[in-house]
Design a protein around this motif. Structure first.
Motif, PDB file in Angstrom:
ATOM      1  N   VAL A   1       3.848  48.178 -19.988  1.00 19.74           N
ATOM      2  CA  VAL A   1       2.844  47.521 -19.165  1.00 19.74           C
ATOM      3  C   VAL A   1       2.173  46.436 -19.990  1.00 19.74           C
ATOM      4  N   ARG A   2       2.159  45.250 -19.436  1.00 19.34           N
ATOM      5  CA  ARG A   2       1.459  44.137 -20.086  1.00 19.34           C
ATOM      6  C   ARG A   2       0.408  43.635 -19.117  1.00 19.34           C
ATOM      7  N   ARG A   3      -0.748  43.366 -19.636  1.00 16.06           N
ATOM      8  CA  ARG A   3      -1.831  42.881 -18.791  1.00 16.06           C
ATOM      9  C   ARG A   3      -2.067  41.411 -19.076  1.00 16.06           C
ATOM     10  N   LEU A   4      -2.432  40.703 -18.043  1.00 13.15           N
ATOM     11  CA  LEU A   4      -2.725  39.294 -18.161  1.00 13.15           C
ATOM     12  C   LEU A   4      -4.218  39.108 -17.939  1.00 13.15           C
ATOM     13  N   TYR A   5      -4.889  38.630 -18.943  1.00 13.48           N
ATOM     14  CA  TYR A   5      -6.314  38.365 -18.832  1.00 13.48           C
ATOM     15  C   TYR A   5      -6.505  36.857 -18.778  1.00 13.48           C
ATOM     16  N   LEU A   6      -6.993  36.386 -17.665  1.00 15.74           N
ATOM     17  CA  LEU A   6      -7.251  34.962 -17.529  1.00 15.74           C
ATOM     18  C   LEU A   6      -8.617  34.634 -18.099  1.00 15.74           C
ATOM     19  N   PRO A   7      -8.782  33.435 -18.623  1.00 15.64           N
ATOM     20  CA  PRO A   7     -10.109  33.051 -19.088  1.00 15.64           C
ATOM     21  C   PRO A   7     -11.072  33.003 -17.907  1.00 15.64           C
ATOM     22  N   GLY A   8     -12.330  33.117 -18.183  1.00 19.11           N
ATOM     23  CA  GLY A   8     -13.332  33.097 -17.124  1.00 19.11           C
ATOM     24  C   GLY A   8     -13.393  31.763 -16.414  1.00 19.11           C
ATOM     25  N   ARG A   9     -14.016  31.760 -15.270  1.00 20.12           N
ATOM     26  CA  ARG A   9     -14.154  30.529 -14.500  1.00 20.12           C
ATOM     27  C   ARG A   9     -15.085  29.563 -15.200  1.00 20.12           C
ATOM     28  N   THR A  10     -14.833  28.269 -15.027  1.00 22.98           N
ATOM     29  CA  THR A  10     -15.664  27.235 -15.652  1.00 22.98           C
ATOM     30  C   THR A  10     -16.895  26.966 -14.794  1.00 22.98           C
ATOM     31  N   LYS A  11     -17.847  26.232 -15.352  1.00 18.76           N
ATOM     32  CA  LYS A  11     -19.047  25.850 -14.595  1.00 18.76           C
ATOM     33  C   LYS A  11     -18.673  25.002 -13.387  1.00 18.76           C
ATOM     34  N   ASP A  12     -17.705  24.090 -13.567  1.00 18.60           N
ATOM     35  CA  ASP A  12     -17.274  23.244 -12.447  1.00 18.60           C
ATOM     36  C   ASP A  12     -16.730  24.090 -11.300  1.00 18.60           C
ATOM     37  N   CYS A  13     -15.957  25.100 -11.620  1.00 16.08           N
ATOM     38  CA  CYS A  13     -15.385  25.976 -10.596  1.00 16.08           C
ATOM     39  C   CYS A  13     -16.493  26.721  -9.857  1.00 16.08           C
ATOM     40  N   ARG A  14     -17.421  27.309 -10.599  1.00 16.80           N
ATOM     41  CA  ARG A  14     -18.523  28.045  -9.954  1.00 16.80           C
ATOM     42  C   ARG A  14     -19.376  27.111  -9.101  1.00 16.80           C
ATOM     43  N   HIS A  15     -19.566  25.864  -9.571  1.00 17.91           N
ATOM     44  CA  HIS A  15     -20.387  24.893  -8.836  1.00 17.91           C
ATOM     45  C   HIS A  15     -19.728  24.511  -7.511  1.00 17.91           C
ATOM     46  N   HIS A  16     -18.422  24.256  -7.530  1.00 16.97           N
ATOM     47  CA  HIS A  16     -17.745  23.771  -6.332  1.00 16.97           C
ATOM     48  C   HIS A  16     -17.164  24.865  -5.452  1.00 16.97           C
ATOM     49  N   HIS A  17     -16.872  26.033  -6.019  1.00 19.00           N
ATOM     50  CA  HIS A  17     -16.268  27.094  -5.222  1.00 19.00           C
ATOM     51  C   HIS A  17     -17.217  28.249  -4.945  1.00 19.00           C
ATOM     52  N   GLY A  18     -18.395  28.229  -5.523  1.00 22.88           N
ATOM     53  CA  GLY A  18     -19.360  29.297  -5.270  1.00 22.88           C
ATOM     54  C   GLY A  18     -18.975  30.605  -5.947  1.00 22.88           C
ATOM     55  N   ASP A  19     -19.314  31.716  -5.297  1.00 20.97           N
ATOM     56  CA  ASP A  19     -19.069  33.036  -5.878  1.00 20.97           C
ATOM     57  C   ASP A  19     -17.590  33.407  -5.936  1.00 20.97           C
ATOM     58  N   ARG A  20     -16.803  32.855  -5.022  1.00 20.68           N
ATOM     59  CA  ARG A  20     -15.368  33.207  -4.984  1.00 20.68           C
ATOM     60  C   ARG A  20     -14.524  31.961  -5.120  1.00 20.68           C
ATOM     61  N   CYS A  21     -13.451  32.085  -5.847  1.00 26.31           N
ATOM     62  CA  CYS A  21     -12.497  30.991  -6.022  1.00 26.31           C
ATOM     63  C   CYS A  21     -11.164  31.456  -5.458  1.00 26.31           C
ATOM     64  N   THR A  22     -10.880  31.091  -4.210  1.00 25.86           N
ATOM     65  CA  THR A  22      -9.659  31.576  -3.566  1.00 25.86           C
ATOM     66  C   THR A  22      -8.444  30.714  -3.854  1.00 25.86           C
ATOM     67  N   ARG A  23      -8.640  29.448  -4.203  1.00 22.25           N
ATOM     68  CA  ARG A  23      -7.516  28.561  -4.527  1.00 22.25           C
ATOM     69  C   ARG A  23      -7.810  27.855  -5.842  1.00 22.25           C
ATOM     70  N   PRO A  24      -7.610  28.529  -6.959  1.00 26.34           N
ATOM     71  CA  PRO A  24      -7.970  27.942  -8.241  1.00 26.34           C
ATOM     72  C   PRO A  24      -7.115  26.730  -8.611  1.00 26.34           C
ATOM     73  N   PHE A  25      -7.748  25.765  -9.219  1.00 31.42           N
ATOM     74  CA  PHE A  25      -7.085  24.584  -9.746  1.00 31.42           C
ATOM     75  C   PHE A  25      -7.188  24.619 -11.258  1.00 31.42           C
ATOM     76  N   TRP A  26      -6.537  23.690 -11.915  1.00 32.89           N
ATOM     77  CA  TRP A  26      -6.509  23.708 -13.377  1.00 32.89           C
ATOM     78  C   TRP A  26      -7.905  23.694 -13.972  1.00 32.89           C
ATOM     79  N   TRP A  27      -8.849  23.005 -13.349  1.00 31.74           N
ATOM     80  CA  TRP A  27     -10.192  22.902 -13.915  1.00 31.74           C
ATOM     81  C   TRP A  27     -11.045  24.140 -13.638  1.00 31.74           C
ATOM     82  N   CYS A  28     -10.493  25.115 -12.922  1.00 30.85           N
ATOM     83  CA  CYS A  28     -11.214  26.370 -12.711  1.00 30.85           C
ATOM     84  C   CYS A  28     -11.131  27.263 -13.948  1.00 30.85           C
TER      85      CYS A  28
END
Length: 114
Positions: free
Chosen positions: A52-79
């Motif tokens: 079993v290998r787990r993938l841990y993604l880095p946390g969301r950026t400030k830009d992502c939280r600002h434009h997508h709010g509490d949930r990011c359903t379609r992440p882009f590279w800048w998220c």
């Protein structure tokens, strides 16, 4: 059986803190028949071995939280990747309006971190 499966997946997950139920039963020889039956049942049970290998993604950026709010359903590279200073200059409108960066699934060359 439940504790055995749990500890097979994550060794520190015994029912009784640092000692497993099996360890506690093995201390008293009166439990030998129970432990022998348990081991026989384990030998008869089908099993599979997985890696079993787990993938841990880095946390969301400030830009992502600002434009997508509490949930990011379609992440882009800048998220997940902080934008560079040149990216911020190039896309100055990004801070105040819906980002034109949504058009880019991959980071534009001016926006790629070095």
């Amino acid at each position: 059986m439940m504790e055995y499966a749990s500890m097979a997946l994550n060794e520190p997950m015994s029912l009784y803190g640092t000692r497993s139920l099996y360890q506690q039963l093995a201390e008293d020889e009166r439990n030998d028949a129970v432990l022998t039956a348990f081991e026989a049942r384990l030998d008869e049970a089908p099993f599979s071995l997985y890696e079993v290998r787990r993938l841990y993604l880095p946390g969301r950026t400030k830009d992502c939280r600002h434009h997508h709010g509490d949930r990011c359903t379609r992440p882009f590279w800048w998220c997940r990747t902080e934008r560079t200073a040149s990216c911020r200059r190039e896309h100055a409108a990004f801070a105040t309006v819906a980002p034109p960066l949504h058009q880019h699934r991959a980071a534009p060359s001016v926006c790629r971190p070095r």
